[in-house]
Design a protein around this motif. Structure first.
Motif, PDB file in Angstrom:
ATOM      1  N   VAL A 233      41.166 -14.300  35.274  1.00 22.70           N
ATOM      2  CA  VAL A 233      41.936 -13.064  35.355  1.00 22.70           C
ATOM      3  C   VAL A 233      42.921 -13.155  36.523  1.00 22.70           C
ATOM      4  O   VAL A 233      42.565 -13.653  37.596  1.00 22.70           O
ATOM      5  N   PRO A 234      44.172 -12.699  36.317  1.00 29.68           N
ATOM      6  CA  PRO A 234      45.112 -12.666  37.441  1.00 29.68           C
ATOM      7  C   PRO A 234      44.794 -11.464  38.327  1.00 29.68           C
ATOM      8  O   PRO A 234      44.504 -10.382  37.820  1.00 29.68           O
ATOM      9  N   LYS A 235      44.811 -11.657  39.644  1.00 31.32           N
ATOM     10  CA  LYS A 235      44.491 -10.575  40.582  1.00 31.32           C
ATOM     11  C   LYS A 235      45.299 -10.725  41.853  1.00 31.32           C
ATOM     12  O   LYS A 235      45.686 -11.824  42.219  1.00 31.32           O
ATOM     13  N   LYS A 236      45.490  -9.595  42.518  1.00 29.57           N
ATOM     14  CA  LYS A 236      46.062  -9.618  43.862  1.00 29.57           C
ATOM     15  C   LYS A 236      44.918  -9.350  44.828  1.00 29.57           C
ATOM     16  O   LYS A 236      44.259  -8.318  44.748  1.00 29.57           O
ATOM     17  N   LEU A 237      44.675 -10.303  45.726  1.00 35.89           N
ATOM     18  CA  LEU A 237      43.592 -10.180  46.691  1.00 35.89           C
ATOM     19  C   LEU A 237      44.154  -9.972  48.087  1.00 35.89           C
ATOM     20  O   LEU A 237      45.171 -10.573  48.450  1.00 35.89           O
ATOM     21  N   SER A 238      43.473  -9.146  48.854  1.00 38.13           N
ATOM     22  CA  SER A 238      43.862  -8.922  50.244  1.00 38.13           C
ATOM     23  C   SER A 238      43.435 -10.121  51.083  1.00 38.13           C
ATOM     24  O   SER A 238      42.652 -10.969  50.638  1.00 38.13           O
ATOM     25  N   LEU A 239      43.934 -10.175  52.296  1.00 42.38           N
ATOM     26  CA  LEU A 239      43.560 -11.241  53.218  1.00 42.38           C
ATOM     27  C   LEU A 239      42.045 -11.290  53.388  1.00 42.38           C
ATOM     28  O   LEU A 239      41.446 -12.361  53.375  1.00 42.38           O
ATOM     29  N   TRP A 240      41.409 -10.137  53.510  1.00 44.03           N
ATOM     30  CA  TRP A 240      39.956 -10.083  53.702  1.00 44.03           C
ATOM     31  C   TRP A 240      39.220 -10.600  52.473  1.00 44.03           C
ATOM     32  O   TRP A 240      38.237 -11.318  52.595  1.00 44.03           O
ATOM     33  N   GLN A 241      39.690 -10.233  51.292  1.00 37.20           N
ATOM     34  CA  GLN A 241      39.063 -10.722  50.072  1.00 37.20           C
ATOM     35  C   GLN A 241      39.212 -12.243  49.966  1.00 37.20           C
ATOM     36  O   GLN A 241      38.280 -12.924  49.551  1.00 37.20           O
ATOM     37  N   LEU A 242      40.373 -12.758  50.347  1.00 31.42           N
ATOM     38  CA  LEU A 242      40.585 -14.206  50.318  1.00 31.42           C
ATOM     39  C   LEU A 242      39.657 -14.922  51.299  1.00 31.42           C
ATOM     40  O   LEU A 242      39.137 -16.000  50.997  1.00 31.42           O
ATOM     41  N   LEU A 243      39.450 -14.319  52.464  1.00 32.18           N
ATOM     42  CA  LEU A 243      38.568 -14.935  53.458  1.00 32.18           C
ATOM     43  C   LEU A 243      37.111 -14.922  53.016  1.00 32.18           C
ATOM     44  O   LEU A 243      36.343 -15.827  53.341  1.00 32.18           O
ATOM     45  N   LEU A 244      36.721 -13.893  52.258  1.00 34.37           N
ATOM     46  CA  LEU A 244      35.332 -13.763  51.817  1.00 34.37           C
ATOM     47  C   LEU A 244      35.048 -14.514  50.521  1.00 34.37           C
ATOM     48  O   LEU A 244      33.896 -14.774  50.198  1.00 34.37           O
ATOM     49  N   GLN A 245      36.072 -14.847  49.784  1.00 36.65           N
ATOM     50  CA  GLN A 245      35.934 -15.507  48.480  1.00 36.65           C
ATOM     51  C   GLN A 245      36.164 -17.007  48.644  1.00 36.65           C
ATOM     52  O   GLN A 245      37.006 -17.429  49.425  1.00 36.65           O
ATOM     53  N   GLU A 246      35.461 -17.802  47.889  1.00 36.79           N
ATOM     54  CA  GLU A 246      35.627 -19.248  47.938  1.00 36.79           C
ATOM     55  C   GLU A 246      36.764 -19.668  47.003  1.00 36.79           C
ATOM     56  O   GLU A 246      36.893 -19.154  45.892  1.00 36.79           O
ATOM     57  N   SER A 247      37.587 -20.597  47.450  1.00 34.26           N
ATOM     58  CA  SER A 247      38.612 -21.123  46.550  1.00 34.26           C
ATOM     59  C   SER A 247      37.937 -22.060  45.552  1.00 34.26           C
ATOM     60  O   SER A 247      36.891 -22.656  45.840  1.00 34.26           O
ATOM     61  N   CYS A 248      38.525 -22.195  44.373  1.00 36.99           N
ATOM     62  CA  CYS A 248      37.947 -23.085  43.358  1.00 36.99           C
ATOM     63  C   CYS A 248      37.987 -24.537  43.812  1.00 36.99           C
ATOM     64  O   CYS A 248      37.110 -25.325  43.467  1.00 36.99           O
ATOM     65  N   TYR A 249      38.984 -24.882  44.593  1.00 36.79           N
ATOM     66  CA  TYR A 249      39.064 -26.242  45.119  1.00 36.79           C
ATOM     67  C   TYR A 249      37.864 -26.518  46.042  1.00 36.79           C
ATOM     68  O   TYR A 249      37.233 -27.562  45.961  1.00 36.79           O
ATOM     69  N   GLU A 250      37.525 -25.546  46.911  1.00 39.07           N
ATOM     70  CA  GLU A 250      36.343 -25.685  47.775  1.00 39.07           C
ATOM     71  C   GLU A 250      35.082 -25.707  46.923  1.00 39.07           C
ATOM     72  O   GLU A 250      34.154 -26.469  47.208  1.00 39.07           O
ATOM     73  N   HIS A 251      35.032 -24.875  45.895  1.00 37.95           N
ATOM     74  CA  HIS A 251      33.854 -24.823  45.020  1.00 37.95           C
ATOM     75  C   HIS A 251      33.618 -26.165  44.334  1.00 37.95           C
ATOM     76  O   HIS A 251      32.474 -26.609  44.205  1.00 37.95           O
ATOM     77  N   ALA A 252      34.686 -26.820  43.925  1.00 40.15           N
ATOM     78  CA  ALA A 252      34.566 -28.112  43.246  1.00 40.15           C
ATOM     79  C   ALA A 252      33.870 -29.130  44.136  1.00 40.15           C
ATOM     80  O   ALA A 252      33.075 -29.948  43.665  1.00 40.15           O
ATOM     81  N   TYR A 253      34.142 -29.070  45.433  1.00 43.39           N
ATOM     82  CA  TYR A 253      33.549 -30.050  46.338  1.00 43.39           C
ATOM     83  C   TYR A 253      32.214 -29.601  46.915  1.00 43.39           C
ATOM     84  O   TYR A 253      31.455 -30.408  47.388  1.00 43.39           O
ATOM     85  N   SER A 254      31.924 -28.303  46.828  1.00 39.33           N
ATOM     86  CA  SER A 254      30.619 -27.845  47.315  1.00 39.33           C
ATOM     87  C   SER A 254      29.531 -28.007  46.259  1.00 39.33           C
ATOM     88  O   SER A 254      28.362 -27.968  46.568  1.00 39.33           O
ATOM     89  N   THR A 255      29.904 -28.212  44.987  1.00 42.86           N
ATOM     90  CA  THR A 255      28.929 -28.377  43.924  1.00 42.86           C
ATOM     91  C   THR A 255      28.549 -29.834  43.694  1.00 42.86           C
ATOM     92  O   THR A 255      27.687 -30.119  42.895  1.00 42.86           O
ATOM     93  N   LYS A 256      29.223 -30.750  44.365  1.00 41.24           N
ATOM     94  CA  LYS A 256      28.912 -32.183  44.173  1.00 41.24           C
ATOM     95  C   LYS A 256      27.710 -32.596  44.979  1.00 41.24           C
ATOM     96  O   LYS A 256      27.382 -32.120  45.985  1.00 41.24           O
TER      97      LYS A 256
END
Length: 180
Positions: free
Chosen positions: A157-180
């Motif tokens: 889903v497309p969304k607009k996230l605030s700075l705080w939401q971005l800081l609290l949410q994991e990027s998919c790129y980080e998720h890809a490397y945290s699941t390995k």
């Protein structure tokens, strides 16, 4: 008398420091709620992550033809625009009413390219290890089929996230490397 003068200077300096600190915090906190960045949020298995890029490709291995299919999406504020589809082969089940264009893509040479231009408010994509589902972004390839069990739906889903939401949410790129 000079003791009182130094005492008042320290108190004024402390007060000024507190006012400046309060104003800086107000700007930081206020900016965190006001500033919004357009992202794509992927949700799956009570987890989610975000992609910051303004376009992405989804790629999977066709279950019957065993050939790669790729869809290119542009992220807009309220929806996605499916701009193009790239296929390695042409046969039964492939779209035949869309416009075939000359494929000048350096990403997918020797693929058949269809111009689609269809708006979608969100994407529900069922993935499995059999189709080797990937999301392709500028910073890398995200092997989403490794993140979930077979036949799990990933919701985009497309969304607009605030700075705080971005800081609290994991990027998919980080998720890809945290699941390995």
């Amino acid at each position: 008398m000079s003791n009182h003068k130094n005492q008042y200077s320290v108190e004024r300096g402390t007060g000024l420091f507190m006012v400046i600190t309060f104003m800086v915090l107000l700007v930081i906190i206020g900016g965190g709620w006001i500033f919004r960045q357009q992202v794509t949020v992927l949700s799956f298995n009570q987890e989610s992550c975000y992609i910051e890029e303004n376009s992405f490709d989804i790629k999977w291995l066709h279950s019957v033809e065993k050939q790669w299919w790729i869809e290119r999406y542009q992220v807009r504020s309220d929806d996605f625009l499916l701009t193009d589809t790239y296929m390695q082969t042409f046969g039964a089940g492939t779209p035949s009413t869309e416009t075939i264009v000359s494929n000048n893509s350096k990403d997918y040479p020797n693929y058949i390219q269809y111009r689609i231009q269809t708006s979608l408010p969100y994407l529900n994509w069922m993935v499995s290890h059999n189709i080797k589902a990937h999301v392709i972004i500028t910073s890398g390839i995200l092997p989403v089929y490794d993140w979930v069990d077979d036949y799990t739906t990933i919701y985009f889903v497309p969304k607009k996230l605030s700075l705080w939401q971005l800081l609290l949410q994991e990027s998919c790129y980080e998720h890809a490397y945290s699941t390995k």
